[in-house]
Write a protein that holds these residues in place. Structure first.
Motif, mmCIF file in Angstrom:
data_model
loop_
_atom_site.group_PDB
_atom_site.id
_atom_site.type_symbol
_atom_site.label_atom_id
_atom_site.label_comp_id
_atom_site.label_asym_id
_atom_site.label_seq_id
_atom_site.Cartn_x
_atom_site.Cartn_y
_atom_site.Cartn_z
ATOM 1 N N LEU A 235 0.840 -1.206 0.000
ATOM 2 C CA LEU A 235 0.000 0.000 0.000
ATOM 3 C C LEU A 235 0.873 1.254 0.000
ATOM 4 C CD1 LEU A 235 -2.734 1.452 0.242
ATOM 5 C CD2 LEU A 235 -2.564 1.206 2.722
ATOM 6 N N ASP B 237 -9.986 8.386 3.928
ATOM 7 C CA ASP B 237 -10.129 6.954 4.216
ATOM 8 C C ASP B 237 -9.265 6.477 5.378
ATOM 9 O OD1 ASP B 237 -11.933 6.796 2.202
ATOM 10 O OD2 ASP B 237 -10.568 5.969 0.715
ATOM 11 N N THR B 238 -8.186 7.166 5.643
ATOM 12 C CA THR B 238 -7.323 6.743 6.749
ATOM 13 C C THR B 238 -7.583 7.573 8.000
ATOM 14 O OG1 THR B 238 -5.625 6.076 5.181
ATOM 15 C CG2 THR B 238 -4.931 6.347 7.461
ATOM 16 N N ARG C 257 -6.676 0.508 -6.303
ATOM 17 C CA ARG C 257 -7.201 -0.830 -6.586
ATOM 18 C C ARG C 257 -6.454 -1.450 -7.770
ATOM 19 N NH1 ARG C 257 -12.463 0.213 -8.107
ATOM 20 N NH2 ARG C 257 -11.826 0.157 -10.277
ATOM 21 N N ILE D 103 -4.238 -7.597 -3.491
ATOM 22 C CA ILE D 103 -5.642 -7.971 -3.360
ATOM 23 C C ILE D 103 -6.043 -8.701 -4.637
ATOM 24 C CG2 ILE D 103 -6.212 -6.079 -1.796
ATOM 25 C CD1 ILE D 103 -7.430 -4.571 -4.085
ATOM 26 N N THR E 193 -15.117 -5.893 -8.252
ATOM 27 C CA THR E 193 -14.645 -4.523 -8.027
ATOM 28 C C THR E 193 -15.071 -4.025 -6.656
ATOM 29 O OG1 THR E 193 -14.782 -4.082 -10.385
ATOM 30 C CG2 THR E 193 -14.688 -2.179 -8.945
ATOM 31 N N ARG F 163 -15.686 -5.780 -4.020
ATOM 32 C CA ARG F 163 -14.913 -6.471 -2.976
ATOM 33 C C ARG F 163 -13.487 -5.905 -2.911
ATOM 34 N NH1 ARG F 163 -11.672 -10.190 -3.696
ATOM 35 N NH2 ARG F 163 -12.487 -10.833 -5.717
ATOM 36 N N GLN F 164 -12.920 -5.636 -4.083
ATOM 37 C CA GLN F 164 -11.571 -5.068 -4.111
ATOM 38 C C GLN F 164 -11.555 -3.666 -3.496
ATOM 39 O OE1 GLN F 164 -11.005 -5.437 -8.297
ATOM 40 N NE2 GLN F 164 -10.244 -7.552 -8.182
ATOM 41 N N ASP F 165 -12.601 -2.903 -3.812
ATOM 42 C CA ASP F 165 -12.696 -1.561 -3.212
ATOM 43 C C ASP F 165 -12.731 -1.659 -1.690
ATOM 44 O OD1 ASP F 165 -12.599 -0.136 -5.515
ATOM 45 O OD2 ASP F 165 -14.771 0.047 -5.756
ATOM 46 N N GLU G 2 -11.500 -4.010 0.110
ATOM 47 C CA GLU G 2 -10.171 -4.406 0.604
ATOM 48 C C GLU G 2 -9.232 -3.197 0.641
ATOM 49 O OE1 GLU G 2 -8.018 -8.090 -0.130
ATOM 50 O OE2 GLU G 2 -9.636 -8.685 -1.475
ATOM 51 N N VAL G 3 -9.346 -2.365 -0.388
ATOM 52 C CA VAL G 3 -8.516 -1.148 -0.416
ATOM 53 C C VAL G 3 -8.856 -0.271 0.786
ATOM 54 C CG1 VAL G 3 -8.057 1.001 -1.663
ATOM 55 C CG2 VAL G 3 -8.162 -1.149 -2.908
ATOM 56 N N LEU G 4 -10.145 -0.125 1.038
ATOM 57 C CA LEU G 4 -10.572 0.709 2.173
ATOM 58 C C LEU G 4 -10.072 0.143 3.503
ATOM 59 C CD1 LEU G 4 -14.243 1.697 1.264
ATOM 60 C CD2 LEU G 4 -12.256 3.207 1.428
ATOM 61 N N LEU H 110 -7.432 -1.700 3.916
ATOM 62 C CA LEU H 110 -5.989 -1.448 3.984
ATOM 63 C C LEU H 110 -5.701 -0.009 4.403
ATOM 64 C CD1 LEU H 110 -4.357 -3.165 0.861
ATOM 65 C CD2 LEU H 110 -3.690 -3.449 3.239
ATOM 66 N N LEU H 111 -6.458 0.911 3.815
ATOM 67 C CA LEU H 111 -6.236 2.333 4.133
ATOM 68 C C LEU H 111 -6.561 2.636 5.597
ATOM 69 C CD1 LEU H 111 -7.646 3.919 0.866
ATOM 70 C CD2 LEU H 111 -5.316 4.235 1.725
ATOM 71 N N LYS H 112 -7.633 2.016 6.091
ATOM 72 C CA LYS H 112 -8.004 2.254 7.493
ATOM 73 C C LYS H 112 -6.936 1.729 8.433
ATOM 74 C CE LYS H 112 -13.029 2.346 7.116
ATOM 75 N NZ LYS H 112 -14.231 1.534 7.135
ATOM 76 N N ASP H 113 -6.241 0.710 7.980
ATOM 77 C CA ASP H 113 -5.245 0.039 8.805
ATOM 78 C C ASP H 113 -3.844 0.616 8.580
ATOM 79 O OD1 ASP H 113 -4.642 -1.882 10.675
ATOM 80 O OD2 ASP H 113 -4.051 -3.360 9.175
ATOM 81 N N TYR H 114 -3.761 1.667 7.799
ATOM 82 C CA TYR H 114 -2.455 2.202 7.395
ATOM 83 C C TYR H 114 -1.804 2.897 8.595
ATOM 84 C CZ TYR H 114 0.844 4.387 4.130
ATOM 85 O OH TYR H 114 1.942 4.773 3.450
#
Lengths: 179, 178
Positions: free
Chosen positions: A118, A137-138, A169, A178, B6, B8-10, B12-14, B16-20
């Motif tokens: 990421l 988002d973060t 993505r 992913i 898409t 589901r991938q979105d 997952e991206v979110l 990841l970002l929340k966990d950054y």
């Protein structure tokens, strides 16, 4: 007011906002050294505006806006690319302190790898897109808060957010992070 | 199906970002930053007074440079085609260069940025290649004394950039080191 009194008054005004400002500096710059420079420059600027600062109702929001403007000014002035190195990246050295571990080293390692990917993906975004996606988002900023901070209309913020997510993505699917 | 992927991938991206993650500041950083800010802020205020006290004020109508005590009067705006004034310094010996700007009008909130060539430092600003002051400028001549130190025999060009609102002007000073 003496210099010592000025310093004390200044500290009382700004210290409650330090964590929020430091987080913003990190999200804007993406590197420790640059974040610290930006944080420092903000304090110097704010101290020179102490007379104004004491009159402001929400100094935290004001300080955030000044920090963002300093970031933009600096970027325009030097027109430089954001440097991203392992040492100063989110996973290097001090970056690990921000990553709470579990008792499962395999899980930790997988998580580190995903965050590292990421990190690399974010580095491929433009500053405009990266900042918006990280703030929203973060950090959990609302669209209206991003508008207030950056002066960018909500519609543009939405558009940048959408494009930034789509690009992330695309990159993360392509490298298998992913599926 | 593609939309499902898409979405589901979105998601997952979110996630990841929340966990950054982001590291906390070093324990002493905030305290050190405060000390530096009050020190630097006070110094900038002194510089502001120094400039203002001498009459600060340039804007777009800077007219003269005084270098090493020699006044070069020029009623016109300097431009890139003019001969660049210069100063010669000895290696490692501080040399005060006085810059004089003359302005037709008073100006508030002007920004003066001095950019130094490699190997030349401004006394009191070790390692800094660019130093910026905010200042208010008055009508008339404005003196800015800069104490320079040459760390290498290379020399180069010092730039002084004055900005006010949407106007700016850059002045050049050749620095030779012997």
């Amino acid at each position: 007011m003496s210099t010592a009194e000025q310093s004390l008054a200044f500290e009382r005004l700004v210290r409650p906002h330090f964590d929020r400002l430091y987080r913003l500096a990190w999200r804007l710059t993406g590197a420790k050294a640059e974040a610290e420079d930006l944080f420092q420059e903000l304090l110097v600027k704010a101290y020179s505006k102490l007379d104004d600062l004491v009159e402001i109702e929400e100094p935290g929001s004001w300080l955030c806006r000044v920090m963002y403007n300093l970031f933009i000014d600096e970027r325009r002035r030097f027109a430089r690319q954001r440097l991203h190195t392992v040492d100063e990246g989110h996973l290097g050295g001090d970056g690990l302190e921000g990553l709470p571990g579990t008792e499962n080293p395999v899980l930790d390692n997988e998580r580190l790898e995903r965050i590292n990917e990421l990190d690399n993906a974010l580095a491929q975004l433009s500053d405009d897109h990266r900042v918006v996606v990280l703030l929203h988002d973060t950090e959990g900023y609302k669209l209206s808060e991003i508008e207030e901070l950056t002066g960018i209309p909500v519609g543009t913020v939405k558009s940048r957010l959408h494009r930034a997510r789509a690009r992330l993505r695309e990159i993360l699917v392509a490298n298998g992070t992913i599926s | 199906m593609q939309n499902t992927d898409t979405n589901r991938q979105d998601q997952e991206v979110l996630e990841l970002l929340k966990d950054y993650p982001m590291p906390a500041a070093d324990a002493a950083f905030y305290d050190q930053a405060l000390v530096r800010a009050t020190h630097e802020g006070s110094r900038r205020q002194r510089n502001k007074w120094m400039l203002t006290g001498f009459g600060a004020a340039v804007a777009a109508t800077i007219a003269a440079w005084m270098i090493g005590g020699m006044l070069l009067n020029d009623p016109q705006l300097p431009d890139a085609e003019m001969t660049i004034p210069g100063v010669t310094m000895a290696l490692a010996e501080p040399r005060t260069v006085n810059l004089v700007f003359a302005s037709a009008t008073a100006l508030d909130s002007a920004t003066l940025t001095v950019s130094l060539p490699d190997g030349i430092e401004l006394s009191g600003f070790p390692g800094q290649r660019e130093i910026t002051w905010e200042t208010s400028l008055n009508e008339g001549k404005n003196l800015l004394p800069l104490t320079l130190v040459a760390l290498t025999p290379v020399g180069g060009e010092l730039l002084a950039r004055l900005e006010h609102e949407d106007r700016d002007r850059t002045f050049r000073l050749r620095v030779d080191v012997t």
